[in-house]
Design an enzyme around this catalytic site. Structure first.
Site, PDB file in Angstrom:
ATOM      1  N   GLU A 287       5.745 116.807  11.936  1.00 35.78           N
ATOM      2  CA  GLU A 287       6.097 117.800  10.919  1.00 35.78           C
ATOM      3  C   GLU A 287       6.697 117.211   9.646  1.00 35.78           C
ATOM      4  O   GLU A 287       7.638 117.795   9.086  1.00 35.78           O
ATOM      5  CB  GLU A 287       7.061 118.813  11.548  1.00 35.78           C
ATOM      6  CG  GLU A 287       8.446 118.260  11.959  1.00 35.78           C
ATOM      7  CD  GLU A 287       8.527 117.701  13.374  1.00 35.78           C
ATOM      8  OE1 GLU A 287       7.490 117.259  13.897  1.00 35.78           O
ATOM      9  OE2 GLU A 287       9.628 117.691  13.947  1.00 35.78           O
ATOM     10  N   HIS A 311       2.211 124.893  14.952  1.00 38.48           N
ATOM     11  CA  HIS A 311       3.423 124.269  15.482  1.00 38.48           C
ATOM     12  C   HIS A 311       4.130 123.453  14.393  1.00 38.48           C
ATOM     13  O   HIS A 311       5.333 123.624  14.146  1.00 38.48           O
ATOM     14  CB  HIS A 311       3.068 123.381  16.680  1.00 38.48           C
ATOM     15  CG  HIS A 311       4.243 122.685  17.273  1.00 38.48           C
ATOM     16  ND1 HIS A 311       4.975 123.201  18.313  1.00 38.48           N
ATOM     17  CD2 HIS A 311       4.847 121.501  16.950  1.00 38.48           C
ATOM     18  CE1 HIS A 311       5.964 122.376  18.610  1.00 38.48           C
ATOM     19  NE2 HIS A 311       5.914 121.334  17.794  1.00 38.48           N
ATOM     20  N   GLU A 312       3.378 122.595  13.716  1.00 36.96           N
ATOM     21  CA  GLU A 312       4.013 121.744  12.687  1.00 36.96           C
ATOM     22  C   GLU A 312       4.510 122.603  11.522  1.00 36.96           C
ATOM     23  O   GLU A 312       5.560 122.324  10.939  1.00 36.96           O
ATOM     24  CB  GLU A 312       3.054 120.647  12.216  1.00 36.96           C
ATOM     25  CG  GLU A 312       2.468 119.768  13.339  1.00 36.96           C
ATOM     26  CD  GLU A 312       3.472 119.283  14.382  1.00 36.96           C
ATOM     27  OE1 GLU A 312       4.662 119.148  14.047  1.00 36.96           O
ATOM     28  OE2 GLU A 312       3.071 119.058  15.545  1.00 36.96           O
ATOM     29  N   HIS A 315       7.835 124.123  12.300  1.00 37.11           N
ATOM     30  CA  HIS A 315       8.955 123.201  12.095  1.00 37.11           C
ATOM     31  C   HIS A 315       9.535 123.296  10.681  1.00 37.11           C
ATOM     32  O   HIS A 315      10.666 122.875  10.443  1.00 37.11           O
ATOM     33  CB  HIS A 315       8.512 121.751  12.325  1.00 37.11           C
ATOM     34  CG  HIS A 315       8.603 121.290  13.743  1.00 37.11           C
ATOM     35  ND1 HIS A 315       9.771 121.308  14.462  1.00 37.11           N
ATOM     36  CD2 HIS A 315       7.662 120.754  14.574  1.00 37.11           C
ATOM     37  CE1 HIS A 315       9.545 120.805  15.675  1.00 37.11           C
ATOM     38  NE2 HIS A 315       8.269 120.469  15.773  1.00 37.11           N
ATOM     39  N   GLU A 334      12.422 121.654  19.190  1.00 34.86           N
ATOM     40  CA  GLU A 334      11.102 121.894  19.781  1.00 34.86           C
ATOM     41  C   GLU A 334      10.981 123.227  20.516  1.00 34.86           C
ATOM     42  O   GLU A 334       9.915 123.837  20.507  1.00 34.86           O
ATOM     43  CB  GLU A 334      10.704 120.721  20.689  1.00 34.86           C
ATOM     44  CG  GLU A 334      10.557 119.380  19.943  1.00 34.86           C
ATOM     45  CD  GLU A 334       9.505 119.386  18.838  1.00 34.86           C
ATOM     46  OE1 GLU A 334       8.653 120.300  18.806  1.00 34.86           O
ATOM     47  OE2 GLU A 334       9.555 118.464  17.991  1.00 34.86           O
ATOM     48  N   ASP A 391      11.630 107.835  23.430  1.00 37.31           N
ATOM     49  CA  ASP A 391      10.168 107.735  23.574  1.00 37.31           C
ATOM     50  C   ASP A 391       9.756 107.728  25.039  1.00 37.31           C
ATOM     51  O   ASP A 391       8.747 108.308  25.418  1.00 37.31           O
ATOM     52  CB  ASP A 391       9.631 106.452  22.920  1.00 37.31           C
ATOM     53  CG  ASP A 391       9.769 106.488  21.410  1.00 37.31           C
ATOM     54  OD1 ASP A 391       9.778 107.604  20.846  1.00 37.31           O
ATOM     55  OD2 ASP A 391       9.874 105.411  20.801  1.00 37.31           O
ATOM     56  N   TYR A 399      10.493 121.674  24.990  1.00 38.28           N
ATOM     57  CA  TYR A 399       9.531 122.605  24.393  1.00 38.28           C
ATOM     58  C   TYR A 399       9.454 123.895  25.209  1.00 38.28           C
ATOM     59  O   TYR A 399       9.639 124.993  24.693  1.00 38.28           O
ATOM     60  CB  TYR A 399       8.119 121.991  24.367  1.00 38.28           C
ATOM     61  CG  TYR A 399       7.926 120.827  23.434  1.00 38.28           C
ATOM     62  CD1 TYR A 399       8.412 119.564  23.751  1.00 38.28           C
ATOM     63  CD2 TYR A 399       7.218 120.973  22.244  1.00 38.28           C
ATOM     64  CE1 TYR A 399       8.202 118.476  22.907  1.00 38.28           C
ATOM     65  CE2 TYR A 399       7.014 119.893  21.392  1.00 38.28           C
ATOM     66  CZ  TYR A 399       7.507 118.652  21.731  1.00 38.28           C
ATOM     67  OH  TYR A 399       7.305 117.578  20.895  1.00 38.28           O
TER      68      TYR A 399
HETATM   69  N1  BES Z   1       7.985 116.477  16.341  1.00 36.37           N
HETATM   70  C1  BES Z   1       6.963 116.478  17.315  1.00 36.37           C
HETATM   71  C2  BES Z   1       6.429 115.108  17.596  1.00 36.37           C
HETATM   72  C3  BES Z   1       7.460 114.119  18.089  1.00 36.37           C
HETATM   73  C4  BES Z   1       8.410 114.476  19.025  1.00 36.37           C
HETATM   74  C5  BES Z   1       7.458 112.840  17.609  1.00 36.37           C
HETATM   75  C6  BES Z   1       9.345 113.550  19.456  1.00 36.37           C
HETATM   76  C7  BES Z   1       8.400 111.923  18.036  1.00 36.37           C
HETATM   77  C8  BES Z   1       9.347 112.278  18.967  1.00 36.37           C
HETATM   78  C9  BES Z   1       5.816 117.401  16.928  1.00 36.37           C
HETATM   79  O1  BES Z   1       6.211 118.538  16.244  1.00 36.37           O
HETATM   80  C10 BES Z   1       5.154 117.869  18.181  1.00 36.37           C
HETATM   81  O2  BES Z   1       5.811 118.506  18.956  1.00 36.37           O
HETATM   82  N2  BES Z   1       3.879 117.561  18.356  1.00 36.37           N
HETATM   83  C11 BES Z   1       3.102 118.020  19.488  1.00 36.37           C
HETATM   84  C12 BES Z   1       2.229 119.149  19.029  1.00 36.37           C
HETATM   85  C13 BES Z   1       2.112 120.296  19.941  1.00 36.37           C
HETATM   86  C14 BES Z   1       3.311 120.754  20.670  1.00 36.37           C
HETATM   87  C15 BES Z   1       1.336 121.430  19.328  1.00 36.37           C
HETATM   88  C16 BES Z   1       2.249 116.869  19.980  1.00 36.37           C
HETATM   89  O3  BES Z   1       2.208 115.829  19.347  1.00 36.37           O
HETATM   90  O4  BES Z   1       1.594 117.006  21.016  1.00 36.37           O
HETATM   91 ZN    ZN Z   2       7.267 119.859  17.491  1.00 35.62          ZN
END
Ligand code: BES
Ligand code: ZN
Length: 619
Positions: A287, A311-312, A315, A334, A391, A399
C-alpha cells in the site's frame, strides 16, 4: 534506553526525525545506491541519538551548517532481526535540529531487489524496487525505522537517463542534474562528479504528508503508463501487453475510490496510482501511498484482481492514515483493512463476492490456528514480538481474526452505528500511530457498554478463535463447502455445477478439501478440470499443495515451473513447506533444495530469507 518498538533501536527519550531530504545516486552495475540524507528533528537535540541501519556503509556524519564531522559509532554486531545500531552524538554545547549522513547501500540490502536486464520483461534495461515493510527501510537509508515515528520526505533520484522513477510521493520534476544539489557533492567514491554526467537525469519527489518509514518506496526502470481514471494511472515496465492487460483489469478503480470515500471519508493522498512489478515481487500488493505496488499475478481477468486493489486502497485510510504503533499491533493495519476491503468489494462486486472472500479468509484463519498450535502467541491479535522476525511470522491471523473482531462489533452495534464509528475513528486518529489500547478506549467511549456484550480482552489478548466469531453464510458459499465435503466421500463436482466458477470458487473448494487425499483422486480432479495448469496462481498453488502432500509426483514438474516463475511469498511458502515438512520425504527435499538454488537469484531478498527460514526449520 527506553525502546519504543521491539524491532527498532529508536529510543523513546530521543527526539524524533520529522523530515528527511534524500539524494540518491543509483549505480546499477554495482547494485549500489550512494546517498546523502539531511535529517530534520522535531526540536533541537543534544547527546546520543539512535538510528537503525542494515547492510549500509556509513561514510560521514556532519553538521549541515558547518560541514564539521559529528562523532558516531556503529554497533560491532549486527542483530539478526534489527540490524546494526548507529549511534550519533550530537554536540552538548549547541543542540542541533538537523544533521547530515552520507552512506551507501550494499547489493544485499534487504529492501532492494536489483534485476539485471535479462531478468526484466523487455530484457533491455535493469530495474530496481523497494519493499520496506516491515523493517527494511533501514537497509535503504539510516532512520528511526519504527511506525511510531512518522516522517515527511523529499528525494532526488539520480538515474540513467533511459530510465524513469516512481515513488510513494508527489512527482515534482524530471530534469537535468544540478552540480552540488542536495549535498550530492559529498557523495563518496567519486560519485559526486558523476552526478552531473550527461547520461543521467534527476527525478525529483516530495512527500509532504507524514508517513511511517515502511511506506517509503521507489521503483526505477524502463517504465510506461496508461491512464485508468481521473486520479489513477497504471505503471509497469513499458511493455504493451502488460500495460494493456493491467489497464483493463483495473478500469474500475475510480469506482472503488468513490466507494471508499463514502464509507471512510475523503481520500487524502491526492493520487492513487498503481505499479505492476515483475513477477518476483514478494507480495500480492503493498500500500505505498500514492503508488500502490502490485504483483503481476493479480492480472487474470476476474473479480479477485480488483480485490487486491480494494485491499491496498483500503489501507489509504486504515494503515496509512491510522498506523499501528509497532508490529505488535499489526492487526490494527491489516484487520481493519481486510474489513474495509470487503466493504468496498461488497459495494462494487456484490454481497456474494464479499461472502466468498470472507469464507476463504475463515478457512485460512482456521488453518493458521492449527499451524500455530505449538506457538499460541501467534494466534493472538496483540502479540509479543520481542525477538520475533516479522517476515518469518507473517500470517493471516491479524488479517482474518482482526476482520472477525470488527465484524463481530458491527453485528453487535448494527451497521449504521458501526459506519459512523469508523468514520469518527479515522477522523480522530488520522496521521497518528496508535496501539490496541487506544483503539479499545475509543471503542468503549463511542459504543458505551460494548465491553459487556463482547469480551474485548478475549478478542485482543486471547489465543485461538473466540466463540462469537462467525462463519459466513450464502447459497454460493454453502454450496461450495458442501461440494468439498462430498469430495471426501468420493464425489467430484459435475461440470454443470462448476460451469460459472471463477478462481475464488475453486480456491474455496480446494481449501475445504482434506490436506491429504488419495493420489487417484488428485489425478481424477486434474484430468477433469486441469487445475494444475490454471493461469490463476491461487488455484494452481492450492492444487499443487494438495498434490505434493498427497505425494502425486507427476505434478512436480509443474511445481518446479511455478517456483521458478513467481516470487510471491503467498505461493512460495506453501509449496516449499509442503515439499520439506514431514519425515521420509528425501526426493521432495532434494527437489526443494535444487529448485531454490536455481531460483534464488530471481527472488527478492525478503523472499530468499523466508525460504531459508522454512528450510532451517524443516531440513
Ligand atoms: N501491507 C501488506 C503487505 C505486507 C505485510 C508487506 C507485512 C510486508 C509485511 C499488504 O497490504 C497486504 O496485505 N497484501 C496482501 C494482499 C491481500 C490481503 C489482498 C498480499 O500481499 O497477499
Ligand atoms: Zn494489507
Amino acid at each position: 534506553m527506553a525502546p519504543l518498538d521491539p524491532h527498532s533501536f529508536t529510543d523513546s527519550t530521543h527526539t524524533l526525525t520529522t523530515h528527511i531530504a534524500l539524494s540518491l545516486y543509483f549505480d546499477f552495475p554495482s547494485a549500489t545506491i550512494h546517498g546523502a540524507a539531511l535529517f530534520t528533528l522535531s526540536s533541537p537535540h543534544s547527546g546520543p541519538l539512535c538510528l537503525d541501519t542494515r547492510s549500509l556503509s556509513i561514510h560521514r556524519v556532519l553538521s549541515p551548517s558547518t560541514l564539521s564531522p559529528l562523532p558516531y559509532s556503529l554497533s560491532p554486531f549486527c542483530d539478526p532481526i534489527k540490524g546494526t545500531h548507529l549511534s550519533l552524538s550530537l554536540p552538548n554545547d549547541a543542540a542541533l535540529s538537523s544533521f547530515l549522513i552520507t552512506f551507501s547501500t550494499s547489493p544485499s540490502s534487504s529492501a532492494l531487489q536489483w534485476l539485471s536486464p535479462p531478468q526484466t520483461f523487455n530484457k533491455k534495461h535493469p530495474f530496481v524496487y523497494t519493499q520496506c515493510q516491515s523493517i527494511h527501510a533501514r537497509s535503504v537509508f539510516p532512520c528511526q525505522d519504527t511506525p511510531a515515528a512518522r516522517i515527511r520526505y523529499s528525494a532526488l533520484l539520480n538515474v540513467p537517463r533511459e530510465l524513469s522513477a516512481v515513488m510513494s510521493a508527489r512527482h515534482v520534476d524530471r530534469r537535468l542534474p544540478v552540480s552540488g544539489e542536495g549535498y550530492s557533492n559529498l557523495l563518496p567514491n567519486g560519485f559526486n562528479s558523476l552526478w552531473c554526467s550527461e547520461t543521467r537525469v534527476v527525478e525529483e519527489f516530495d512527500m509532504n504528508q507524514p508517513i511511517p518509514p515502511y511506506l517509503f518506496a521507489f521503483a526505477v526502470g524502463e517504465l510506461g503508463f496508461r491512464e485508468v481514471g481521473p486520479r489513477t494511472r497504471v505503471y509497469s515496465e513499458a511493455a504493451d501487453g502488460v500495460l494493456e492487460a493491467a489497464a483493463k483489469e483495473f478500469a474500475g478503480t475510480e469506482d472503488m475510490i468513490r466507494q471508499g470515500e463514502k464509507l471512510f471519508g475523503d481520500y487524502e493522498w491526492e493520487r492513487f496510482d498503481l505499479l505492476v512489478l515483475p513477477p518476483s515481487f514478494p507480495y500480492g500488493g503493498m500500500e505505498n501511498p500514492r503508488m500502490v505496488f502490485l504483483t503481476p499475478t493479480v492480472i487474470k481477468g476476474d473479480a479477485s484482481g480488483a480485490q487486491v486493489v480494494a485491499h491496498e486502497l483500503a489501507h489509504s485510510w486504515t494503515g496509512n492514515l491510522i498506523t499501528n504503533k509497532n508490529n505488535e499491533h499489526f492487526w490494527l493495519n491489516e484487520g481493519f483493512t481486510t474489513y474495509a476491503e470487503r466493504r468496498i468489494v461488497e459495494a462494487v462486486q456484490g454481497e456474494d463476492r464479499a461472502v466468498l472472500s470472507i469464507g476463504i479468509g475463515w478457512r485460512g484463519l482456521n488453518d493458521e490456528i492449527k499451524r500455530f498450535q505449538d506457538n499460541l502467541e501467534f494466534t493472538k491479535l496483540k502479540t509479543n514480538q520481542e525477538g520475533v522476525d516479522p517476515d518469518t511470522f507473517y500470517s493471516q491471523v491479524p488479517y482474518e481474526k482482526g476482520f472477525q473482531f470488527l465484524w463481530c462489533i458491527e453485528r453487535q452495534i448494527g451497521r449504521p452505528a458501526f459506519d459512523e464509528f469508523l468514520k469518527k475513528y479515522i477522523a480522530t486518529f488520522k496521521f497518528k500511530s496508535i496501539d490496541t489500547e487506544t483503539f479499545l478506549d475509543f471503542l468503549k467511549a463511542n459504543a458505551p457498554g460494548i465491553e459487556k456484550e463482547i469480551d474485548l480482552v478475549l478478542w485482543t489478548e486471547g489465543t485461538g478463535i473466540p466463540p462469537d466469531a462467525y462463519e459466513p453464510v450464502s447459497n454460493l458459499y454453502t454450496k461450495i463447502v458442501s461440494l468439498a465435503n462430498e469430495f471426501k466421500l468420493g464425489r467430484m463436482p459435475r461440470e454443470d455445477e462448476v460451469a460459472d466458477w471463477q478462481g475464488q470458487e475453486w480456491e474455496l473448494y480446494l481449501e475445504n478439501l482434506p490436506k491429504v487425499v488419495e493420489a487417484s483422486q488428485v489425478f481424477a480432479l486434474d484430468a477433469r478440470y486441469r487445475l494444475s495448469e490454471s493461469n490463476d496462481y491461487e488455484v494452481k498453488v492450492a492444487f499443487l499443495q494438495l498434490a505434493i502432500l498427497s505425494k502425486c509426483r507427476d505434478f512436480y514438474g509443474e511445481v518446479e515451473k511455478t517456483l521458478k516463475e513467481v516470487g510471491r511469498m503467498k505461493y512460495l511458502r506453501p509449496l516449499y513447506t509442503a515439499l520439506v515438512q514431514g519425515i521420509g520425504k528425501e526426493e521432495e527435499k532434494i527437489l526443494a533444495k535444487r529448485v531454490f538454488a536455481e531460483a534464488r537469484d530471481c527472488y527478492h531478498p525478503i523472499a530468499q530469507g523466508v525460504v531459508e527460514s522454512i528450510f532451517a526449520k524443516h531440513l
